[in-house]
Scaffold this active site. Structure first.
Site, PDB file in Angstrom:
ATOM      1  CD  GLU A  68      44.286  69.608 104.732  1.00 32.86           C
ATOM      2  OE1 GLU A  68      43.941  69.177 103.008  1.00 32.86           O
ATOM      3  OE2 GLU A  68      42.860  69.805 104.994  1.00 32.86           O
ATOM      4  CG  ASP A  69      43.725  65.025 107.536  1.00 31.55           C
ATOM      5  OD1 ASP A  69      43.838  66.009 107.366  1.00 31.55           O
ATOM      6  OD2 ASP A  69      42.849  64.089 106.773  1.00 31.55           O
TER       7      ASP A  69
END
Ligand code: MN
Length: 721
Positions: free
Chosen positions: A85-86
């Protein structure tokens, strides 16, 4: 943010140490690699606290190892849980580095994050099943809870508005979920932390009051449990007896429920007797011992061993009266039951002897877990059991959201039509399109768990035979069939009505037998089909009864016959060019254009009507008047003079009409005769009539239209006048 080498090594060895302390078997190399991978992936990120971001996945990994006590694979997945996600890291990369299991858990954690957002948890049971249908590996859910727990523990670094939002989400969604999965310890902590941010004043006041009385309370507990401990030890029962204050939030909830103040809540204490044995009979035995020491309160004894709670919680609850008159609840259970109570599903791996009964909803799952345990030999490491802990549950079902956030259960492979009928048969019947996760999709699209589905309806839409080819639910199938049959019934009823009116007008009488004979004569298989044909205006009763009417009409019939043979001999069934002394009409029912296969029908007014060969009307006419058919062929046409209809369906967005009309007129100077559009809830349907040269011309236009963005169907249609 970088950390010193010394710090790095210290954190790594601390994590490995924790893993070895709590987990059945640990792959040091795998964890060391994941540790490095996570550190490097997050090297540029910082937490709101100002710490390196990496501290977060590391903390989550430690929760997983220490508090949920899973396996090393989960620790690895926890270390990596935020990289997809990051950071730039992909599923493929994780798969290559750490294998498919880790990659799937990490991807799963990323994916289910969205499910927890934004919806009120009003159908907890369905949510749980939704999760299970999306997640094949229970570890995904457990890592997610560990993630949320750490975020809640570090929430004080966030802005106050964010704190409130996250705390609310945790209270409403994560905590009930944790409870559903039997993760009582995590649930309590999540609740207390949420409570702290949602009701700051009440939280602080309660915390202060509990702290103030700490010494007093501890002495009270010690005095109360001492005789119990002694008595149980005397009979040789190995056990742990302890008491501690209940969680702040559960005290607060009691105050609200009983509409009272802190001072009036007596059962602040949770006294537990944990028996170090797998024999549940000893729990009942212990109750007997306790009830000799303290007077039990009638009607307060609860047996969750014989009838466990939904989340498999097992324990005996016994309430007694202390010497000062206070009622105190004591929970008595075995160590295995206690583990399950505190750590839920994660604990099932360790203790196979727990007996599960009654709860129908969990039965399948529980049976399967038992199956895993019973069919693995004692030599199998716990690790192997865990790695085969795939969930086969609920894979035959999908769970999708309505626009309001309600969940609907559908069978695997269900389509928007199934969804629409599930909402309401009226919605199903008028379903003209669907948006899945905001995008328009074809009606036969297979839905997936977690999809949000919005149905677009139009009053002009009706179920078709075609729907039956792809719908999955019985509800949709039955309703569609019912609708189609009912349509027939209406037409037949109407046809019968027309028939009766007609014969009444002509002062005729027909027995049932005679009607049947007439139907057969007109080549209809049954009276039903005959009436249907009348209802659909396929049969013109005036013509049926024509021979029975005046002689004059018989004469005209004769003349038509004569004309027909004249036409046939003159044109020889080849080319019609309008120059042979009779009129050519193009049938309005099917609007033939050059290129279509056609056939002529000689009319009473001494003309020839040209129909498409597949025209419904000509098929009927050919049954009643086969002798009036003539074969015809197209003359060489150069002008755009034939009219054709194109039905279109699409999204009602600004500019689409312009695209459509440009698409038509920019091709061979095509003229538009008319455009007839109806819009309905962001959607439109309509018919465009155009002047074309021939079939090829029309097909080109349709191809061009199909390329227009937002238009999802364009096809030739018969025109209705
Ligand atoms: Mn996280």
């Amino acid at each position: 943010m970088r950390i010193s080498e010394e710090e790095y090594n210290k954190l790594l060895s601390n994590l490995l140490e924790t893993c070895h302390k709590f987990l059945p078997s640990v792959d040091d190399k795998l964890i060391t690699n994941a540790f490095k991978f996570s550190y490097e992936s997050h090297i540029n990120d910082t937490r709101a606290s100002g710490e390196p971001y990496f501290y977060h996945p590391l903390a989550v990994a430690k929760i997983v190892a220490e508090e949920i006590t899973l396996d090393d694979i989960s620790v690895v997945a926890a270390l990596l849980h935020d990289v997809i996600e990051d950071t730039e890291v992909t599923y493929e990369l994780i798969k290559n580095e750490f294998g498919v299991t880790v990659a799937e858990i990490v991807e799963g954690v990323t994916k289910i994050g969205g499910i927890f957002k934004g919806y009120e948890i009003n159908q907890a049971e369905n949510y749980r099943k939704l999760l299970l249908s999306m997640v094949r590996d229970i570890r995904v859910i457990l890592v997610k809870f560990a993630d949320r727990l750490h975020n809640m523990r570090t929430l004080h670094y966030m802005r106050p508005d964010k704190q409130r939002r996250i705390a609310k989400e945790t209270m409403e969604i994560y905590a009930p979920f944790a409870s559903r999965f039997g993760l009582a310890k995590i649930k309590w902590e999540l609740e207390d932390l949420s409570f702290k941010y949602l009701n700051k004043e009440e939280y602080n006041e309660l915390a202060r009051k509990i702290k103030d009385k700490r010494e007093e309370r501890e002495k009270y507990i010690a005095d109360f449990i001492k005789p119990i401990k002694t008595a149980l030890e005397e009979i040789g029962l190995q056990c742990e007896v302890y008491g501690r204050p209940k969680h702040l939030y559960s005290i607060y909830r009691k105050m609200i429920k009983r509409n009272t103040v802190f001072e009036n809540i007596f059962d602040l204490l949770a006294i537990r007797v944990i028996i170090e044995s797998t024999d549940s009979n000893l729990c009942y035995y212990a109750v007997g011992v306790i009830n000799k020491l303290y007077t039990p309160v009638q009607g307060k004894f609860k047996d969750y061993i014989i009838v466990p709670k939904k989340n498999n919680y097992q324990s005996l609850h016994n309430t007694v009266i202390n010497s000062d008159g206070r009622m105190i609840e004591i929970q008595i259970r075995t160590r295995a039951m206690h583990e399950v109570a505190e750590r839920g599903v994660a604990a099932h791996w360790k203790y196979k002897e727990s007996t599960f009964t009654s709860d129908k909803e969990l039965e399948e799952w529980v049976n399967w877990i038992r199956d895993v345990f019973e069919n693995s030999s004692k030599d199998d490491a716990a690790k192997d059991i865990i790695s085969s802990f795939q969930m086969y549950l609920y894979q035959e079902e999908i769970y999708v959201f309505t626009p309001k956030g309600d969940l609907l259960k559908l069978p695997l492979g269900a389509t928007p039509i199934d969804f629409a009928y599930e909402v309401h048969s009226r919605v199903g019947e008028t379903c003209i399109g669907a948006k899945v996760n905001g995008k328009i999709v074809p009606l036969n699209t297979e839905l997936k768990s977690g999809d949000q589905v919005e149905i677009l309806t139009s009053k002009n839409q009706h179920p078709t035979e075609n729907w039956l080819k792809f719908v999955k639910t019985h509800k949709a199938k039955n309703n569609i069939k019912k609708y189609i049959n009912h349509q027939d019934d209406e037409i037949i009823e109407n046809g019968k009505h027309i028939w009766e009116k007609k014969i009444k007008k002509l002062k005729l009488t027909f027995s049932d037998d005679e009607v049947q004979k007439l139907a057969a004569k007109l080549r209809y298989d049954s009276v039903r089909f005959f009436f249907k044909a009348i209802g659909e205006m396929e049969i013109d009763l005036d013509k049926v009864f024509a021979p029975n009417q005046a002689q004059q009409e018989a004469k005209s019939e004769f003349q038509v016959d004569k004309f027909t043979s004249q036409v046939r001999s003159e044109v020889g069934g080849i080319v019609i060019d309008g120059a042979k002394g009779f009129e050519i009409y193009y049938a309005k029912c099917c609007n033939p254009i050059p290129g279509d296969e056609i056939i002529g029908f000689v009319t009473i007014t001494k003309g020839v009507t040209i129909h498409r060969k597949d025209c419904k009307n000509i098929i009927t006419l050919s049954k009643t008047n086969p002798d009036r058919l003539i074969s015809v062929d197209w003359r060489n046409v150069k002008k755009n003079e034939f009219i054709a209809g194109i039905s279109i369906r699409g999204e009602d967005n600004p500019g689409i009409l312009k695209d459509i009309s440009n698409g038509i007129t920019n091709y061979e100077n095509t003229n538009i005769h008319s455009i007839n559009i109806k819009t309905d809830e962001g959607f439109f349907t309509g018919v465009i009539t155009v002047y074309v040269k021939n079939l090829e011309h029309l097909e080109h236009l349709i191809k061009r239209l199909k390329k227009i963005n937002g238009l999802f169907s364009a096809e030739r249609t018969q025109l209705v006048n």
